[in-house]
Design a protein around this motif. Structure first.
Motif, mmCIF file in Angstrom:
data_model
loop_
_atom_site.group_PDB
_atom_site.id
_atom_site.type_symbol
_atom_site.label_atom_id
_atom_site.label_comp_id
_atom_site.label_asym_id
_atom_site.label_seq_id
_atom_site.Cartn_x
_atom_site.Cartn_y
_atom_site.Cartn_z
ATOM 1 N N SER A 139 34.302 41.797 42.220
ATOM 2 C CA SER A 139 33.912 40.393 42.125
ATOM 3 C C SER A 139 32.642 40.216 41.295
ATOM 4 N N ALA A 180 37.418 38.384 33.203
ATOM 5 C CA ALA A 180 37.156 37.210 34.044
ATOM 6 C C ALA A 180 38.407 36.777 34.794
ATOM 7 N N LEU A 223 38.930 38.394 38.228
ATOM 8 C CA LEU A 223 37.980 38.123 39.299
ATOM 9 C C LEU A 223 38.473 37.007 40.214
ATOM 10 N N GLU A 282 37.916 33.565 42.526
ATOM 11 C CA GLU A 282 37.252 32.324 42.119
ATOM 12 C C GLU A 282 35.745 32.391 42.316
ATOM 13 N N HIS A 283 35.296 33.119 43.335
ATOM 14 C CA HIS A 283 33.861 33.231 43.554
ATOM 15 C C HIS A 283 33.239 34.350 42.711
ATOM 16 N N GLY A 284 34.058 35.062 41.933
ATOM 17 C CA GLY A 284 33.569 36.190 41.160
ATOM 18 C C GLY A 284 32.726 35.766 39.977
ATOM 19 N N ARG A 285 32.023 36.737 39.411
ATOM 20 C CA ARG A 285 31.116 36.456 38.304
ATOM 21 C C ARG A 285 31.093 37.630 37.350
ATOM 22 N N LEU A 287 37.423 29.467 31.721
ATOM 23 C CA LEU A 287 36.826 30.551 32.513
ATOM 24 C C LEU A 287 35.306 30.510 32.597
ATOM 25 N N HIS A 303 33.292 28.940 34.288
ATOM 26 C CA HIS A 303 32.729 28.850 35.641
ATOM 27 C C HIS A 303 32.566 30.228 36.286
ATOM 28 N N LYS A 304 33.205 31.236 35.716
ATOM 29 C CA LYS A 304 33.062 32.603 36.225
ATOM 30 C C LYS A 304 32.122 33.447 35.369
#
Length: 237
Positions: free
Chosen positions: A69, A86, A89, A91-94, A117, A119-120
């Protein structure tokens, strides 16, 4: 996972490319966002150093197998490999991706936005050795995987940072380590070759890394990568 120089018209390299095309056609569906990213990179005059589709899919599968993640990419270019990773990952991944060239970073941001993407992604511009201290401060939790694909003379320094930013079980992947076979020449005057050699020596000698290096051939020629796993105790070598 690109290479330095190679003769793309030689019989051997043509076979490599044809096999890549055959495998990709079977295993990797066409993808507009990825194709658009490559086209945008070419139109912007970026160097064609992107990973190949099968290499991008390999990275994506590694992240999924790892359950990753948190990812750090050193060397964004136009964001093609960033898109692959990306997508792996949650949804909360970075994924934090570092690019030294402002022009490349702008193209990457456009590609990642078009792919839905951003937002990640935390895209940072500037020399990686200058931005890594801020990354360490902003991301106190260790990264699950670090992909090193930037200027090769700095690879030993990137490895030192990678070891500070990972945990037992994390993976560190270094790209372009074969250099058309030039990596075996200890007397090479190419700083990229010497950077890779030192990088590999540090990995091989580190008591908390277990690693393997693989040679690759394909549509980008002859090269390879190294994958190291951080362990929780010194290894007996």
């Amino acid at each position: 996972m690109s290479t330095n120089h190679w003769n793309s018209s030689s019989p051997q390299s043509m076979i490599w490319s044809q096999v890549d095309d055959y495998m990709n056609e079977l295993l990797i569906p066409e993808d507009k966002a990825l194709e658009d990213a490559l086209q945008a990179n070419a139109e912007a005059g970026l160097p064609s150093y992107d990973v190949t589709p099968n290499q991008g899919k390999f990275l994506q599968l590694l992240l999924q197998i790892q359950g990753a993640s948190r990812v750090l990419e050193i060397g964004t270019l136009g964001g093609y490999s960033t898109i692959w990773m990306a997508r792996a990952l949650p949804e909360h991944g970075r994924i934090v991706t570092l690019e030294s060239e402002a022009k490349h970073a702008a193209v990457a941001e456009s590609n990642l936005t078009r792919a839905g993407l951003m937002h990640k992604v935390d895209l940072r511009t500037g020399p990686a050795l200058a931005t890594l201290p801020d990354v360490k401060e902003d991301y106190p939790e260790p990264f699950d995987l670090i992909f090193i694909d930037a200027d090769k003379p700095s690879n030993p320094d990137y490895l030192r940072w990678a070891l500070r930013l990972t945990r037992p079980g994390s993976l560190i992947i270094g790209d372009n380590i074969v250099r058309d076979g030039e990596v075996i020449h200890a007397a090479s005057t190419d700083p990229r070759v010497q950077g890779v050699r030192t990088f590999l020596e540090h990995i091989g000698n580190h008591p908390r890394l277990e690693a393997v290096a693989l040679q690759t051939v394909g549509s980008k020629g002859y090269d390879g990568f190294v994958m190291a796993r951080v362990t929780d105790a010194p290894l007996t070598k």
